[in-house]
Design a protein around this motif. Sequence first.
Motif, PDB file in Angstrom:
ATOM      1  N   UNK A  36     -37.388  -9.771 -28.364  1.00 57.87           N
ATOM      2  CA  UNK A  36     -36.139  -9.799 -28.389  1.00 57.87           C
ATOM      3  C   UNK A  36     -35.500  -8.335 -28.911  1.00 57.87           C
ATOM      4  N   UNK A  37     -34.565  -7.825 -27.938  1.00 60.94           N
ATOM      5  CA  UNK A  37     -34.146  -6.557 -28.393  1.00 60.94           C
ATOM      6  C   UNK A  37     -32.537  -6.621 -28.782  1.00 60.94           C
ATOM      7  N   UNK A  38     -32.314  -6.700 -30.166  1.00 59.42           N
ATOM      8  CA  UNK A  38     -30.879  -6.872 -30.591  1.00 59.42           C
ATOM      9  C   UNK A  38     -30.069  -5.568 -30.156  1.00 59.42           C
ATOM     10  N   UNK A  39     -29.059  -5.492 -29.544  1.00 60.48           N
ATOM     11  CA  UNK A  39     -28.300  -4.423 -29.324  1.00 60.48           C
ATOM     12  C   UNK A  39     -26.758  -4.538 -30.254  1.00 60.48           C
ATOM     13  N   UNK A  40     -26.519  -3.688 -31.214  1.00 59.34           N
ATOM     14  CA  UNK A  40     -25.366  -3.883 -32.106  1.00 59.34           C
ATOM     15  C   UNK A  40     -24.140  -3.127 -31.217  1.00 59.34           C
ATOM     16  N   UNK A  41     -23.389  -4.059 -30.857  1.00 56.14           N
ATOM     17  CA  UNK A  41     -22.096  -3.354 -29.998  1.00 56.14           C
ATOM     18  C   UNK A  41     -21.212  -2.188 -30.812  1.00 56.14           C
ATOM     19  N   UNK A  42     -21.424  -2.435 -31.985  1.00 57.75           N
ATOM     20  CA  UNK A  42     -20.416  -1.599 -32.690  1.00 57.75           C
ATOM     21  C   UNK A  42     -21.230  -0.212 -33.152  1.00 57.75           C
ATOM     22  N   UNK A  43     -22.529  -0.056 -32.779  1.00 54.77           N
ATOM     23  CA  UNK A  43     -23.264   0.994 -32.946  1.00 54.77           C
ATOM     24  C   UNK A  43     -23.421   1.796 -31.644  1.00 54.77           C
ATOM     25  N   UNK A  44     -23.650   0.760 -30.620  1.00 57.99           N
ATOM     26  CA  UNK A  44     -24.176   1.217 -29.120  1.00 57.99           C
ATOM     27  C   UNK A  44     -23.092   0.501 -28.256  1.00 57.99           C
ATOM     28  N   UNK A  45     -21.973   1.065 -28.209  1.00 58.50           N
ATOM     29  CA  UNK A  45     -20.890   0.009 -27.350  1.00 58.50           C
ATOM     30  C   UNK A  45     -21.397   0.327 -25.950  1.00 58.50           C
ATOM     31  N   UNK A  46     -20.895  -0.690 -24.916  1.00 56.70           N
ATOM     32  CA  UNK A  46     -21.260  -0.367 -23.521  1.00 56.70           C
ATOM     33  C   UNK A  46     -20.165   0.483 -23.030  1.00 56.70           C
ATOM     34  N   UNK A  47     -20.440   0.958 -21.863  1.00 56.02           N
ATOM     35  CA  UNK A  47     -19.369   1.823 -21.072  1.00 56.02           C
ATOM     36  C   UNK A  47     -18.497   0.870 -20.275  1.00 56.02           C
ATOM     37  N   UNK A  48     -17.346   1.361 -19.793  1.00 60.65           N
ATOM     38  CA  UNK A  48     -16.643   0.525 -19.126  1.00 60.65           C
ATOM     39  C   UNK A  48     -17.412   0.229 -17.761  1.00 60.65           C
ATOM     40  N   UNK A  49     -18.206   1.105 -17.191  1.00 56.75           N
ATOM     41  CA  UNK A  49     -18.691   0.321 -16.068  1.00 56.75           C
ATOM     42  C   UNK A  49     -19.897  -0.687 -16.402  1.00 56.75           C
ATOM     43  N   UNK A  50     -20.536  -0.443 -17.628  1.00 56.36           N
ATOM     44  CA  UNK A  50     -21.474  -1.620 -18.040  1.00 56.36           C
ATOM     45  C   UNK A  50     -20.557  -2.875 -18.129  1.00 56.36           C
ATOM     46  N   UNK A  51     -19.524  -2.787 -18.904  1.00 55.38           N
ATOM     47  CA  UNK A  51     -18.890  -4.094 -19.110  1.00 55.38           C
ATOM     48  C   UNK A  51     -18.243  -4.592 -17.858  1.00 55.38           C
ATOM     49  N   UNK A  52     -18.141  -3.870 -16.786  1.00 50.64           N
ATOM     50  CA  UNK A  52     -17.604  -4.345 -15.643  1.00 50.64           C
ATOM     51  C   UNK A  52     -18.803  -5.153 -14.983  1.00 50.64           C
ATOM     52  N   UNK A  53     -19.931  -4.551 -14.983  1.00 51.40           N
ATOM     53  CA  UNK A  53     -21.159  -5.398 -14.564  1.00 51.40           C
ATOM     54  C   UNK A  53     -21.644  -6.635 -15.108  1.00 51.40           C
ATOM     55  N   UNK A  54     -21.096  -6.750 -16.445  1.00 55.79           N
ATOM     56  CA  UNK A  54     -21.351  -7.654 -17.445  1.00 55.79           C
ATOM     57  C   UNK A  54     -20.344  -8.728 -16.979  1.00 55.79           C
ATOM     58  N   UNK A  55     -19.072  -8.362 -16.779  1.00 58.10           N
ATOM     59  CA  UNK A  55     -17.909  -9.388 -16.638  1.00 58.10           C
ATOM     60  C   UNK A  55     -18.157  -9.999 -15.226  1.00 58.10           C
ATOM     61  N   UNK A  56     -18.669  -9.378 -13.995  1.00 54.81           N
ATOM     62  CA  UNK A  56     -18.957  -9.660 -12.936  1.00 54.81           C
ATOM     63  C   UNK A  56     -20.244 -10.913 -12.961  1.00 54.81           C
ATOM     64  N   UNK A  57     -21.195 -10.384 -13.534  1.00 50.22           N
ATOM     65  CA  UNK A  57     -22.249 -11.269 -13.798  1.00 50.22           C
ATOM     66  C   UNK A  57     -21.873 -12.425 -14.587  1.00 50.22           C
ATOM     67  N   UNK A  58     -21.069 -12.327 -15.454  1.00 51.74           N
ATOM     68  CA  UNK A  58     -20.802 -13.581 -16.225  1.00 51.74           C
ATOM     69  C   UNK A  58     -19.806 -14.453 -15.349  1.00 51.74           C
ATOM     70  N   UNK A  59     -19.105 -13.988 -14.474  1.00 51.21           N
ATOM     71  CA  UNK A  59     -18.012 -14.646 -13.597  1.00 51.21           C
ATOM     72  C   UNK A  59     -16.890 -15.178 -14.747  1.00 51.21           C
ATOM     73  N   UNK A  60     -16.581 -14.398 -15.703  1.00 53.94           N
ATOM     74  CA  UNK A  60     -15.591 -14.714 -16.695  1.00 53.94           C
ATOM     75  C   UNK A  60     -14.438 -13.821 -16.695  1.00 53.94           C
ATOM     76  N   UNK A  61     -13.262 -14.062 -16.886  1.00 54.85           N
ATOM     77  CA  UNK A  61     -12.227 -13.123 -17.188  1.00 54.85           C
ATOM     78  C   UNK A  61     -12.612 -12.562 -18.717  1.00 54.85           C
ATOM     79  N   UNK A  62     -12.133 -11.270 -18.721  1.00 59.20           N
ATOM     80  CA  UNK A  62     -12.582 -10.907 -20.421  1.00 59.20           C
ATOM     81  C   UNK A  62     -11.656 -11.639 -21.415  1.00 59.20           C
ATOM     82  N   UNK A  63     -10.543 -12.099 -21.230  1.00 59.44           N
ATOM     83  CA  UNK A  63      -9.908 -12.753 -21.935  1.00 59.44           C
ATOM     84  C   UNK A  63     -10.741 -14.205 -22.626  1.00 59.44           C
ATOM     85  N   UNK A  64     -11.738 -14.655 -21.697  1.00 62.15           N
ATOM     86  CA  UNK A  64     -12.532 -15.736 -22.055  1.00 62.15           C
ATOM     87  C   UNK A  64     -13.486 -15.429 -23.162  1.00 62.15           C
ATOM     88  N   UNK A  65     -13.869 -14.040 -23.276  1.00 62.44           N
ATOM     89  CA  UNK A  65     -15.011 -13.659 -24.537  1.00 62.44           C
ATOM     90  C   UNK A  65     -14.382 -12.832 -25.741  1.00 62.44           C
TER      91      UNK A  65
END
Length: 135
Positions: A36-65
């Motif tokens: 298991x690789x733990x990634x601390x978002x407060x230390x290593x935040x995702x970029x806008x492009x990475x967030x776009x990919x995550x949101x797309x894969x989750x198929x959730x609106x950002x307000x839901x997370x």
Amino acid sequence: MNVISSNKRLLKVYMNSADPNDREARAYLSSVRKHILFVDLSVSPLTQRQWAGVIEKLDLHPSKITDPNHKLLKNERGERVFLSMDDWLNVLAISPEIVMGTIVVEGDEVLYFRSPKDLIQYVVAKPVSKNNSRE
């Protein structure tokens, strides 16, 4: 489009170390399961492009997370503000602490767990492949 690297044999868990529930879940999972690789978002935040990919894969609106009561999502009168998708991606990239819960990436699969209990149940229930071990 997958912009976050993934591996079928490695569970990537994106969480916030400032959240006591996330810290507790990390401690428990570290003792229970390897690979298991733990990634601390407060230390290593995702970029806008990475967030776009995550949101797309989750198929959730950002307000839901995100935390609906976070000060970044309210105006000076305390009312919830309207954000475009670009605004959401910018806020997530700059202030990942608004994310409630954890995001798990395993292979092509991206999952969201609101509570540490759900995350722990998911990880513990997964069979550990013999291919994961070099022992």
